[in-house]
Design a protein around this motif. Structure first.
Motif, mmCIF file in Angstrom:
data_model
loop_
_atom_site.group_PDB
_atom_site.id
_atom_site.type_symbol
_atom_site.label_atom_id
_atom_site.label_comp_id
_atom_site.label_asym_id
_atom_site.label_seq_id
_atom_site.Cartn_x
_atom_site.Cartn_y
_atom_site.Cartn_z
ATOM 1 N N LEU A 10 0.897 -1.109 0.074
ATOM 2 C CA LEU A 10 0.073 0.073 -0.207
ATOM 3 C C LEU A 10 0.905 1.184 -0.015
ATOM 4 O O LEU A 10 0.439 2.202 -0.598
ATOM 5 C CB LEU A 10 -0.894 0.078 1.211
ATOM 6 N N GLN A 11 1.782 1.351 0.904
ATOM 7 C CA GLN A 11 2.797 2.465 0.946
ATOM 8 C C GLN A 11 4.149 1.781 1.203
ATOM 9 O O GLN A 11 4.443 0.781 1.587
ATOM 10 C CB GLN A 11 2.494 3.224 2.155
ATOM 11 N N GLU A 12 5.260 2.503 0.849
ATOM 12 C CA GLU A 12 6.598 2.271 1.113
ATOM 13 C C GLU A 12 7.269 3.734 1.200
ATOM 14 O O GLU A 12 7.282 4.352 0.389
ATOM 15 C CB GLU A 12 7.065 1.366 -0.130
ATOM 16 N N GLY A 13 8.222 3.766 2.168
ATOM 17 C CA GLY A 13 9.354 4.777 2.281
ATOM 18 C C GLY A 13 9.631 4.913 3.446
ATOM 19 O O GLY A 13 9.656 3.903 4.704
ATOM 20 N N THR A 14 10.400 5.783 4.034
ATOM 21 C CA THR A 14 10.995 6.207 5.526
ATOM 22 C C THR A 14 9.829 6.690 6.240
ATOM 23 O O THR A 14 8.968 7.000 5.762
ATOM 24 C CB THR A 14 12.172 7.062 5.283
ATOM 25 N N HIS A 15 10.275 6.709 7.610
ATOM 26 C CA HIS A 15 9.188 7.177 8.553
ATOM 27 C C HIS A 15 8.828 8.741 8.175
ATOM 28 O O HIS A 15 7.459 8.904 8.230
ATOM 29 C CB HIS A 15 10.082 7.188 9.973
ATOM 30 N N GLU A 16 9.877 9.361 7.801
ATOM 31 C CA GLU A 16 9.475 10.783 7.597
ATOM 32 C C GLU A 16 8.873 11.085 6.355
ATOM 33 O O GLU A 16 7.866 11.860 6.288
ATOM 34 C CB GLU A 16 10.985 11.568 7.372
ATOM 35 N N GLN A 17 9.149 10.088 5.244
ATOM 36 C CA GLN A 17 8.263 10.296 4.020
ATOM 37 C C GLN A 17 6.815 9.869 4.279
ATOM 38 O O GLN A 17 6.106 10.731 3.755
ATOM 39 C CB GLN A 17 9.249 9.487 3.078
ATOM 40 N N LEU A 18 6.665 8.958 5.072
ATOM 41 C CA LEU A 18 5.360 8.304 5.047
ATOM 42 C C LEU A 18 4.509 8.945 6.056
ATOM 43 O O LEU A 18 3.314 9.231 5.952
ATOM 44 C CB LEU A 18 5.444 7.001 5.511
ATOM 45 N N ASN A 19 5.122 9.648 7.017
ATOM 46 C CA ASN A 19 4.622 10.768 7.954
ATOM 47 C C ASN A 19 4.144 11.989 7.303
ATOM 48 O O ASN A 19 3.463 12.946 7.857
ATOM 49 C CB ASN A 19 5.506 10.917 9.206
ATOM 50 N N SER A 20 4.704 12.384 6.182
ATOM 51 C CA SER A 20 4.494 13.437 5.616
ATOM 52 C C SER A 20 3.274 13.708 4.486
ATOM 53 O O SER A 20 2.995 14.639 4.099
ATOM 54 C CB SER A 20 5.765 14.108 4.875
ATOM 55 N N ILE A 21 2.974 12.320 4.325
ATOM 56 C CA ILE A 21 1.683 12.317 3.654
ATOM 57 C C ILE A 21 0.450 11.506 4.178
ATOM 58 O O ILE A 21 0.929 10.722 5.063
ATOM 59 C CB ILE A 21 2.074 11.482 2.228
ATOM 60 N N GLU A 22 -0.834 11.832 3.665
ATOM 61 C CA GLU A 22 -1.980 11.199 4.441
ATOM 62 C C GLU A 22 -1.913 9.975 3.982
ATOM 63 O O GLU A 22 -1.696 9.563 2.721
ATOM 64 C CB GLU A 22 -3.014 12.067 3.848
ATOM 65 N N GLY A 23 -2.277 8.967 4.593
ATOM 66 C CA GLY A 23 -2.322 7.646 4.601
ATOM 67 C C GLY A 23 -2.309 6.525 5.786
ATOM 68 O O GLY A 23 -2.488 7.236 6.800
ATOM 69 N N TYR A 24 -2.485 5.361 5.488
ATOM 70 C CA TYR A 24 -2.468 4.479 6.619
ATOM 71 C C TYR A 24 -1.346 4.679 7.731
ATOM 72 O O TYR A 24 -1.733 4.832 8.862
ATOM 73 C CB TYR A 24 -2.256 3.024 6.091
ATOM 74 N N TYR A 25 -0.093 4.945 7.293
ATOM 75 C CA TYR A 25 1.148 5.013 8.368
ATOM 76 C C TYR A 25 0.722 6.399 9.294
ATOM 77 O O TYR A 25 0.998 6.214 10.172
ATOM 78 C CB TYR A 25 2.267 5.105 7.523
ATOM 79 N N LYS A 26 0.485 7.449 8.540
ATOM 80 C CA LYS A 26 0.491 8.630 9.244
ATOM 81 C C LYS A 26 -0.699 8.604 10.379
ATOM 82 O O LYS A 26 -0.482 8.953 11.347
ATOM 83 C CB LYS A 26 0.125 9.981 8.463
ATOM 84 N N GLU A 27 -1.719 7.957 9.899
ATOM 85 C CA GLU A 27 -2.869 7.849 10.793
ATOM 86 C C GLU A 27 -2.618 6.732 11.974
ATOM 87 O O GLU A 27 -2.971 6.990 12.963
ATOM 88 C CB GLU A 27 -4.291 7.171 10.107
ATOM 89 N N LEU A 28 -1.938 5.588 11.535
ATOM 90 C CA LEU A 28 -1.544 4.862 12.649
ATOM 91 C C LEU A 28 -0.430 5.609 13.653
ATOM 92 O O LEU A 28 -0.705 5.429 14.893
ATOM 93 C CB LEU A 28 -0.871 3.578 11.751
ATOM 94 N N TYR A 29 0.448 6.206 13.162
ATOM 95 C CA TYR A 29 1.390 7.125 13.842
ATOM 96 C C TYR A 29 0.714 8.051 14.727
ATOM 97 O O TYR A 29 1.098 8.118 16.192
ATOM 98 C CB TYR A 29 2.406 7.645 12.986
ATOM 99 N N LEU A 30 -0.136 8.783 14.585
ATOM 100 C CA LEU A 30 -0.984 9.534 15.091
ATOM 101 C C LEU A 30 -1.780 9.006 16.300
ATOM 102 O O LEU A 30 -1.865 9.546 17.321
ATOM 103 C CB LEU A 30 -1.994 10.520 14.381
ATOM 104 N N ASN A 31 -2.410 7.879 16.029
ATOM 105 C CA ASN A 31 -3.254 7.222 16.882
ATOM 106 C C ASN A 31 -2.271 6.576 17.962
ATOM 107 O O ASN A 31 -2.667 6.630 19.258
ATOM 108 C CB ASN A 31 -3.985 5.940 16.211
ATOM 109 N N GLN A 32 -1.041 6.002 17.651
ATOM 110 C CA GLN A 32 -0.487 5.501 18.558
ATOM 111 C C GLN A 32 0.308 6.392 19.564
ATOM 112 O O GLN A 32 0.567 6.309 20.668
ATOM 113 C CB GLN A 32 0.641 4.416 18.094
ATOM 114 N N LEU A 33 0.778 7.707 18.798
ATOM 115 C CA LEU A 33 1.196 8.713 19.671
ATOM 116 C C LEU A 33 0.287 9.289 20.842
ATOM 117 O O LEU A 33 0.666 9.529 21.798
ATOM 118 C CB LEU A 33 1.550 9.878 18.655
#
Length: 583
Positions: free
Chosen positions: A556-579
């Motif tokens: 679904l997505q691929e990249g570094t933490h910074e790259q994936l956290n800079s765009i809307e998607g599954y990873y950013k949503e997961l990161y914000l929820n766990q944070l």
């Protein structure tokens, strides 16, 4: 007996010991056959003395000599019988040892699908109870079989040489016995198979009950478990009783037929003696001894038949597994060095047992020394990737390449030696903590074990136990908590020092502070190692060189933490929820 042909290779292996045992068996029987002849001769001496043909002193001297011969031959027969058991029964134990190793070795090369389809209790029963039944065929059947054949051939030959008419009358019941054995043995075979199959069912039930005893107690279902066991026990009793009822026919029938033979000897022998057709009454006594010598061999024919039938049924069950071809085969005999480059090319994988497609045309490349994290929902295919890297399964479509070579072209042992896997459900053996960690490297010193335990942040926990590193763990490591088991499993992988690390959500039972400390240690250890991390936590993945997000078997997505956290998607949503959960 066609299933038992599998044992022929072992008989060839131990042919000289078996041949020696057979020779000793024949010698033992020949010595025992001297007794009836000298009993006859002793009676003739008494008859001669009563008929005043010889003097009392001469009769005593002759009788004393015959008694010495009878006792001597009996002792020699006993000695050779002992040697016979030491030779042939030992061979059966060697064959049992070899067959258990063969079955166990075959178990180890079978892939995971085999273990999903077959229950542990059944696997255990085939390598224990079934092989024990086969051992009886490889030992007692040969020993008593040769004993029986030798006795039959020698006794019947002697009887016909000395009194053919009386011998014919005496042996009339034997053909009847042969027919009965043939008919009953067919029934024994059918019922023996049922007994062995039931034992597998019972082993499976008890093994699962003991392994899941905590669940049984937690749900308070002991009465139901007892009822199920009682039903199984009743079924087992009925199955075994059906077999026992058939077996019970053998000995009474044989004793009856031997008794009839004794009566025939006395009646017709007495009649011939009175008519002058046989010269001495001692011949009748000799024939009675011969008939009784045939009692055990005739009686044991039924027992041997039962053993052969049960062994055949057991060997058939063993052969069923031995004939299963391993799906994962080592195609390369020579060792192949592993550097750690991994590439998936349009990989599709479907589980054979469930027909679920876990991966769909997945492609990515991991350079040697990189750390890649895989995130995604449950069932997205994360763990499947790790299984394919370790070649626990073969791909359905596409290719998995290690160091630019298809994984099938690598020596399987070299690949597995280059991989250090830590599963989510850590498996520990019923051994000391020290030995469980040393499982990663059998040559490791105690200091090395302590060092990796510190890196896995489990050293202090171990030191808190009474026996420390010599603490014996319960089955599957039940003595430890979930987090402790995972950390011991991590220590085991670190001790192996492989080229490729596979961490499958192995910190799920660890608190966040301990997780952070372990991750920092792993980062130092795995700097030059290819590392694949499967996790549901962003904290475990954010420091990876790359993060791959999977959904329904696709990337679904691929990249570094910074790259994936800079765009809307599954990873950013997961990161914000766990944070927010952490805060």
């Amino acid at each position: 007996m066609k299933e038992l042909k599998h044992l022929n290779k072992y008989f060839r292996k131990y042919k000289f010991k078996i041949l020696l045992g057979i020779i000793i068996t024949i010698v033992a029987r020949l010595f025992s056959l001297a007794v009836p002849n000298y009993v006859n001769a002793s009676i003739q001496v008494i008859e001669s003395y009563l008929g005043e043909s010889i003097e009392l002193s001469q009769a005593k001297q002759t009788l004393f000599l015959y008694i010495l011969i009878i006792v001597g031959t009996a002792l020699l027969s006993a000695l050779f019988t002992f040697l016979m058991r030491q030779t042939i029964i030992n061979v059966s134990r060697y064959i049992e040892y070899d067959l258990k190793n063969e079955v166990f070795d075959h178990y180890q090369i079978l892939n995971l699908n085999f273990y999903k389809k077959n229950r542990i209790g059944d696997l255990m029963n085939r390598i224990s109870e079934d092989i024990n039944q086969v051992r009886m065929y490889a030992g007692p059947v040969i020993m008593y079989g040769m004993n029986t054949i030798t006795t039959f051939v020698c006794v019947i030959s002697i009887m016909y040489i000395k009194a053919p008419t009386l011998a014919t009358y005496t042996l009339v019941p034997l053909p009847i016995l042969s027919v009965l054995i043939y008919q009953i043995s067919k029934i024994i075979h059918q019922r023996s198979t049922k007994v062995q199959e039931f034992l597998s069912t019972l082993s499976t039930f008890t093994q699962e009950s003991f392994s899941g005893v905590s669940v049984i107690k937690a749900y308070g279902i002991e009465p139901r478990a007892n009822q199920e066991l009682e039903a199984l026990a009743l079924e087992g009793k009925n199955t075994s009783m059906d077999l026992a009822k058939v077996n019970a026919w053998f000995f009474p029938l044989m004793i009856l037929l031997i008794g009839i033979s004794n009566i025939i000897v006395i009646y017709f022998g007495g009649k011939q003696y009175l008519n002058g057709e046989i010269a001495s009454f001692g011949l009748i006594a000799e024939f009675i001894l011969y008939v009784n010598m045939l009692t055990w061999p005739v009686a044991i024919v039924g027992w041997l038949t039962s053993i052969v039938q049960r062994a055949e049924a057991s060997q058939k069950r063993i052969n069923e597994f031995l004939k299963v071809e391993p799906a994962i085969k080592n195609e390369v005999a020579t060792e192949t060095p592993i550097l750690g480059n991994i590439e998936f090319k349009n990989v599709t994988f479907t589980y054979e047992d469930t027909n679920i497609t876990a991966l769909k045309s997945v492609s990515f490349t991991i350079n040697a020394g990189e750390t890649i994290a895989f995130l995604g929902k449950t069932g997205s295919g994360k763990s499947t990737i790790l299984d394919l890297v370790a070649r626990l399964y073969n791909v359905s479509e596409g290719q998995v390449l290690i160091d630019g070579r298809p994984i099938q072209e690598l020596n399987l042992n070299s690949l597995r030696q280059a991989v250090g896997a830590v599963p989510q459900d850590a498996f520990l053996f019923s051994d000391t903590i020290q030995n469980n960690i040393r499982f990663g490297n059998e040559k490791a010193s105690f200091d090395e074990i302590v060092e990796v335990a510190k890196k896995a942040v489990v050293h202090e926990n171990i030191e808190g136990f009474t026996k420390k590193y010599d603490t014996i763990l319960g089955e599957r490591g039940i003595t430890l908590s979930g987090g402790q088991k995972q950390r011991v499993s991590i220590a085991r992988a670190l001790l192996k020092d492989p080229k490729i690390y596979l961490f499958d959500d192995c910190l799920s039972a660890v608190d966040t502070e301990t997780e952070e400390e372990i991750l920092n240690n792993l980062k130092k250890v795995s700097e030059e190692k290819t590392t694949l991390i499967v996790s549901h936590r962003v904290s475990s993945a954010k420091n990876a060189d790359r993060i791959i997000i999977l959904e329904d078997g696709e990337i679904l997505q691929e990249g570094t933490h910074e790259q994936l956290n800079s765009i809307e998607g599954y990873y950013k949503e997961l990161y914000l929820n766990q944070l927010s959960e952490k805060d």
